[in-house]
Scaffold this motif. Structure first.
Motif, PDB file in Angstrom:
ATOM      1  N   SER A  77      -4.247  -1.642   0.183  1.00 31.35           N
ATOM      2  CA  SER A  77      -4.436  -2.288   0.933  1.00 31.35           C
ATOM      3  C   SER A  77      -4.263  -2.468   1.946  1.00 31.35           C
ATOM      4  O   SER A  77      -3.074  -2.502   3.206  1.00 31.35           O
ATOM      5  N   TRP A  78      -2.497  -2.181   1.510  1.00 26.88           N
ATOM      6  CA  TRP A  78      -0.863  -2.013   1.877  1.00 26.88           C
ATOM      7  C   TRP A  78      -0.700  -1.070   3.011  1.00 26.88           C
ATOM      8  O   TRP A  78      -0.446  -1.095   4.144  1.00 26.88           O
ATOM      9  N   LEU A  79      -0.926  -0.536   2.948  1.00 30.23           N
ATOM     10  CA  LEU A  79      -0.978   0.531   3.703  1.00 30.23           C
ATOM     11  C   LEU A  79      -2.116   0.960   4.658  1.00 30.23           C
ATOM     12  O   LEU A  79      -2.028   1.657   5.429  1.00 30.23           O
ATOM     13  N   ARG A  80      -3.585   0.463   4.410  1.00 27.49           N
ATOM     14  CA  ARG A  80      -4.159   0.107   5.494  1.00 27.49           C
ATOM     15  C   ARG A  80      -3.735  -0.898   6.802  1.00 27.49           C
ATOM     16  O   ARG A  80      -4.528  -0.529   7.635  1.00 27.49           O
ATOM     17  N   CYS A  81      -3.884  -1.661   6.071  1.00 34.00           N
ATOM     18  CA  CYS A  81      -2.954  -2.554   6.748  1.00 34.00           C
ATOM     19  C   CYS A  81      -2.117  -2.827   7.658  1.00 34.00           C
ATOM     20  O   CYS A  81      -1.558  -3.091   8.726  1.00 34.00           O
ATOM     21  N   MET A  82      -0.886  -1.936   6.881  1.00 29.94           N
ATOM     22  CA  MET A  82       0.356  -1.552   7.714  1.00 29.94           C
ATOM     23  C   MET A  82       0.994  -0.378   7.569  1.00 29.94           C
ATOM     24  O   MET A  82       1.738   0.326   6.259  1.00 29.94           O
ATOM     25  N   PRO A  83       0.433   0.824   8.392  1.00 33.92           N
ATOM     26  CA  PRO A  83       0.707   2.007   8.000  1.00 33.92           C
ATOM     27  C   PRO A  83       1.596   2.243   8.023  1.00 33.92           C
ATOM     28  O   PRO A  83       1.610   3.805   7.474  1.00 33.92           O
ATOM     29  N   GLY A  84       2.589   1.794   9.114  1.00 33.94           N
ATOM     30  CA  GLY A  84       4.186   1.993   9.179  1.00 33.94           C
ATOM     31  C   GLY A  84       5.336   1.904   8.423  1.00 33.94           C
ATOM     32  O   GLY A  84       5.947   2.355   8.311  1.00 33.94           O
ATOM     33  N   TRP A  85       4.714   1.091   7.518  1.00 35.17           N
ATOM     34  CA  TRP A  85       5.248   1.224   6.300  1.00 35.17           C
ATOM     35  C   TRP A  85       5.483   2.232   4.914  1.00 35.17           C
ATOM     36  O   TRP A  85       4.616   3.012   5.051  1.00 35.17           O
ATOM     37  N   THR A  86       6.276   2.271   4.521  1.00 34.10           N
ATOM     38  CA  THR A  86       6.484   3.004   3.289  1.00 34.10           C
ATOM     39  C   THR A  86       6.053   2.649   2.082  1.00 34.10           C
ATOM     40  O   THR A  86       6.885   1.108   1.470  1.00 34.10           O
ATOM     41  N   HIS A  87       5.727   3.276   0.896  1.00 38.17           N
ATOM     42  CA  HIS A  87       4.928   2.149  -0.209  1.00 38.17           C
ATOM     43  C   HIS A  87       5.462   3.205  -1.260  1.00 38.17           C
ATOM     44  O   HIS A  87       5.934   4.386  -1.742  1.00 38.17           O
ATOM     45  N   VAL A  88       6.359   1.745  -2.134  1.00 34.23           N
ATOM     46  CA  VAL A  88       7.247   2.679  -3.219  1.00 34.23           C
ATOM     47  C   VAL A  88       7.232   2.292  -4.168  1.00 34.23           C
ATOM     48  O   VAL A  88       7.235   0.937  -4.425  1.00 34.23           O
ATOM     49  N   LEU A  89       6.361   3.189  -5.409  1.00 32.64           N
ATOM     50  CA  LEU A  89       5.778   2.141  -6.444  1.00 32.64           C
ATOM     51  C   LEU A  89       6.937   2.936  -8.100  1.00 32.64           C
ATOM     52  O   LEU A  89       7.151   4.250  -8.082  1.00 32.64           O
ATOM     53  N   TRP A  90       7.531   1.093  -8.618  1.00 33.52           N
ATOM     54  CA  TRP A  90       8.684   1.790  -9.474  1.00 33.52           C
ATOM     55  C   TRP A  90       7.759   0.959 -10.867  1.00 33.52           C
ATOM     56  O   TRP A  90       6.908   0.829 -11.206  1.00 33.52           O
ATOM     57  N   ASP A  91       8.611   1.821 -11.755  1.00 35.18           N
ATOM     58  CA  ASP A  91       7.991   2.767 -13.421  1.00 35.18           C
ATOM     59  C   ASP A  91       9.265   1.266 -14.265  1.00 35.18           C
ATOM     60  O   ASP A  91      10.263   1.632 -13.064  1.00 35.18           O
ATOM     61  N   ASP A  92       8.293   1.064 -14.748  1.00 34.08           N
ATOM     62  CA  ASP A  92       9.984   0.778 -16.254  1.00 34.08           C
ATOM     63  C   ASP A  92      10.901   1.330 -16.219  1.00 34.08           C
ATOM     64  O   ASP A  92      12.327   0.645 -16.450  1.00 34.08           O
ATOM     65  N   ASN A  93      11.042   2.928 -16.071  1.00 34.77           N
ATOM     66  CA  ASN A  93      12.455   3.384 -15.845  1.00 34.77           C
ATOM     67  C   ASN A  93      13.183   3.596 -15.348  1.00 34.77           C
ATOM     68  O   ASN A  93      14.394   3.302 -15.190  1.00 34.77           O
TER      69      ASN A  93
END
Length: 282
Positions: free
Chosen positions: A1-17
């Motif tokens: 939903s974030w990429l759909r509404c804010m297409p110019g933004w970069t999405h980063v998913l962080w994990d525990d490591n």
């Protein structure tokens, strides 16, 4: 939903490591505290403040849905502040703000202050989970985690050490220091009606949230509360007993009092039996 509404933004998913490596590289003095937290959600909480301090940008919980462009005069990126936190729909549970949706420029003073507040709160011993915190302080994290069902709801210390109660406390102190009087250090609270819009209790106990808290036009917190699934009690901010809501702190205190009364009863009965035995002998 974030990429759909804010297409110019970069999405980063962080994990525990990734989170641990960030502490190891950027804040090694807090790494021991990070490693000794008994609950994974505490590491998740503390990480989000450091990543915003280091890189800036926007943090959103996995159960936060973006509905429309969140920027603009009333949203994130407005010219009257340099950091933004979501308002809390239930101030009795969380305080003024939540740590579920937050944004800032890199190096913002508020996150440095929040990290310091969290480190201080982690050392306090004034809550129900006194024994758990003592075990954590001694490095016995596994034992502390195993004892949590006997000491009440895990969320009591989570909210106060790394969660929204701690952030609300940090915000109040930050405001008292006059930092919100200056635009370059100001923190703006995002209105619940626009950016949160769902009550804490509704999404977790099956109530019809939309009737009480209409869906927000910018973003919606769905409140899946995945971090509480291993808790001995359901997280609703309070407990239901015969359909009546009671604050979780009250329930925890009542349980401790009942345990103390039972222990006293056994002790008294044991003492009476010993007295009876001595009477028979004499």
């Amino acid at each position: 939903s974030w990429l759909r509404c804010m297409p110019g933004w970069t999405h980063v998913l962080w994990d525990d490591n990734d989170a641990r490596e960030l502490f190891k590289e950027e804040s090694p003095e807090l790494l021991t505290m990070f490693d000794t937290y008994p609950y994974p959600v505490q590491r998740s909480d503390i990480f989000r403040y450091l990543v915003l301090f280091k890189y800036g940008g926007l943090y959103a919980d996995m159960d936060y849905e973006c509905v429309a462009d969140i920027s603009g005069p009333e949203g994130i990126g407005s010219t009257n502040a340099t950091a933004f936190v979501s308002g809390a729909p239930n101030i009795l549970v969380d305080g003024k703000v939540q740590n579920t949706l937050m944004s800032s420029a890199p190096g913002h003073l508020f996150w440095e202050h929040t990290l310091s507040t969290s480190a201080y709160n982690c050392g306090r011993m004034g809550e129900i989970e006194l024994v758990v915190r003592l075990l954590v302080g001694l490095g016995f994290c596994s034992a502390a985690f195993q004892m949590r069902p006997f000491l009440g709801w895990t969320g009591i210390s989570v909210l106060s050490t790394t969660g929204p109660r701690m952030v609300s406390e940090a915000y109040d102190a930050y405001d008292d220091m006059g930092n919100n009087d200056v635009e370059t250090t100001r923190v703006s609270i995002l209105p619940v009606a626009l950016f949160n819009g769902q009550a804490d209790q509704g999404a977790k106990d099956g109530g019809d949230t939309d009737l009480t808290y209409p869906c927000a036009p910018k973003s919606i917190h769905r409140n899946s509360a995945g971090w509480t699934k291993n808790s001995p009690f359901p997280y609703t901010g309070e407990h239901r007993i015969f359909g009546v809501r009671f604050p979780h702190r009250l329930v925890a205190l009542l349980l401790l009092e009942i345990m103390a009364l039972v222990a006293c009863a056994f002790w008294c009965l044991g003492g009476q039996e010993a007295l009876d035995e001595r009477t028979k002998v004499t």
